[in-house]
Scaffold this active site. Structure first.
Site, PDB file in Angstrom:
ATOM      1  N   ASP A   1      -6.011  -3.685  -1.926  1.00  0.00           N
ATOM      2  CA  ASP A   1      -4.476  -3.800  -0.925  1.00  0.00           C
ATOM      3  C   ASP A   1      -4.138  -4.582  -1.106  1.00  0.00           C
ATOM      4  OD1 ASP A   1      -3.479  -2.301   1.142  1.00  0.00           O
ATOM      5  OD2 ASP A   1      -5.254  -0.689   1.697  1.00  0.00           O
TER       6      ASP A   1
ATOM      7  N   SER B   1       0.752  -1.261   0.301  1.00  0.00           N
ATOM      8  CA  SER B   1       0.256   0.141   0.199  1.00  0.00           C
ATOM      9  C   SER B   1       1.305   1.182  -0.469  1.00  0.00           C
ATOM     10  CB  SER B   1      -1.103   0.136   0.865  1.00  0.00           C
ATOM     11  OG  SER B   1      -2.120   1.005   1.238  1.00  0.00           O
TER      12      SER B   1
END
Length: 329
Positions: free
Chosen positions: A177, A65
């Site tokens: 993610d 991320s």
């Protein structure tokens, strides 16, 4: 009957070809894993600043991320001065916009353009510092480790917060993610042969939920996403003490990721774990001062000065630039 003697004119039988030797597994002396956390990720720049002061530059990196974003810029050769300049010049909320197509709450086309401007054309396998970027397969729920392919596409996938941004389609998979499966990817460093590892965790705990006070919107921010969200919240919220839907989503992600990180770090605990005190910064927040978060990264890394000095001694036989400079002065 004795066997006939071989004909001298016949060719010698050929020996079977030898199987090609497997290429030796490359080992890297020092690896750094940067965890995800939205705006919290500016702390990574501060941590890297302190590492460089000890003469510690990673030989291999991994990120998830926002950690993937910071690691990609650094692995591509951008200096810390470059990263600080980007931090001070660009307002995070200006890179995203509200979208109405049902694929996510926010659009990230401007974010992609931003990445293309700075990293466009680069592939993971070509970076000066080898980098693994962590994503999550939306269909199987499994961790996906990207070591090859376009850097920008890998970052877009690793930062695709579920429900907020649309999933990224890459190699016939829908990716989201990486923090949902491996937010501080020390395991990726170990699997690539890192001898010593350092991790940066941004979700150590979850602080008490507090409703932030209404803030005055500066004149220069009137058209930004954060200003739009602030006005909408003031208009629709009936209970001023009730957090907004976006606050709840961000809070839920913080809780889930903090729990998962604990389990993963038990299995793959780095030699040094740095934990900046950024729990007060929401994963989906876009209004905090990046410079203040950067300073928290510096403070957290400096708290490990003795361990960093020992690591510098192990890797280079020196106490690092910071200790050398201190003695010289």
């Amino acid at each position: 009957m004795s066997p006939a003697a071989p004909d001298a004119s016949s060719p010698e039988p050929k020996a079977p070809p030898e199987a090609p030797a497997a290429p030796p597994r490359r080992r890297y002396p020092f690896g750094v894993a940067l965890g995800g956390g939205g705006m919290k990720g500016w702390a990574h720049v501060g941590v890297l600043h302190v590492l460089e002061s000890f003469g510690l530059r990673p030989d291999v990196m991994a990120g998830s991320s926002s950690g993937a974003l910071a690691a990609a810029f650094y692995a591509a050769g951008h200096t810390l001065d470059d990263l600080q300049q980007l931090m001070e010049e660009h307002q995070t909320s200006a890179l995203f916009s509200i979208r109405f197509d049902g694929r996510g709450l926010l659009g990230n086309d401007d974010f992609r353009d931003y990445l293309q401007h700075h990293l466009g054309g680069l592939h993971l396998e070509e970076l000066p510092i080898p980098l693994s970027i962590i994503c999550t397969d939306l269909q199987s729920g499994r961790e996906v480790v990207l070591n090859r392919g376009p850097v920008v596409e890998a970052i877009m996938a690793s930062t695709a917060i579920p429900g907020v941004f649309a999933p990224a389609r890459l190699n016939d998979r829908l990716l989201i993610d990486g923090g949902l499966t491996n937010n501080v990817p020390v395991s990726a460093l170990v699997n690539r042969g890192a001898r010593y590892t350092l991790g940066v965790r941004l979700h150590e705990g979850v602080t008490a939920l507090a409703q932030p006070p209404q803030r005055r919107i500066p004149e220069g921010e009137q058209g930004t996403l954060s200003a739009w969200a602030e006005r909408l919240t003031r208009t629709l919220r009936k209970d001023p003490e009730m957090p907004s839907g976006l606050d709840v989503l961000g809070r839920a992600l913080d809780i889930v990721i903090a729990q998962l990180e604990g389990y993963r770090l038990q299995a793959y605990h780095p030699d040094i774990l740095i934990v900046p005190k950024v729990d007060h910064v929401g994963t989906l927040s876009m209004s905090e001062d990046p410079r203040a978060i950067y300073e928290l990264g510096i403070a957290a890394a400096e708290a490990h000065s003795e361990a960093l000095e020992r690591l510098a001694m192990l890797l280079h036989g020196t106490a690092g630039a910071a200790s050398t400079n201190a003695e010289a002065s």
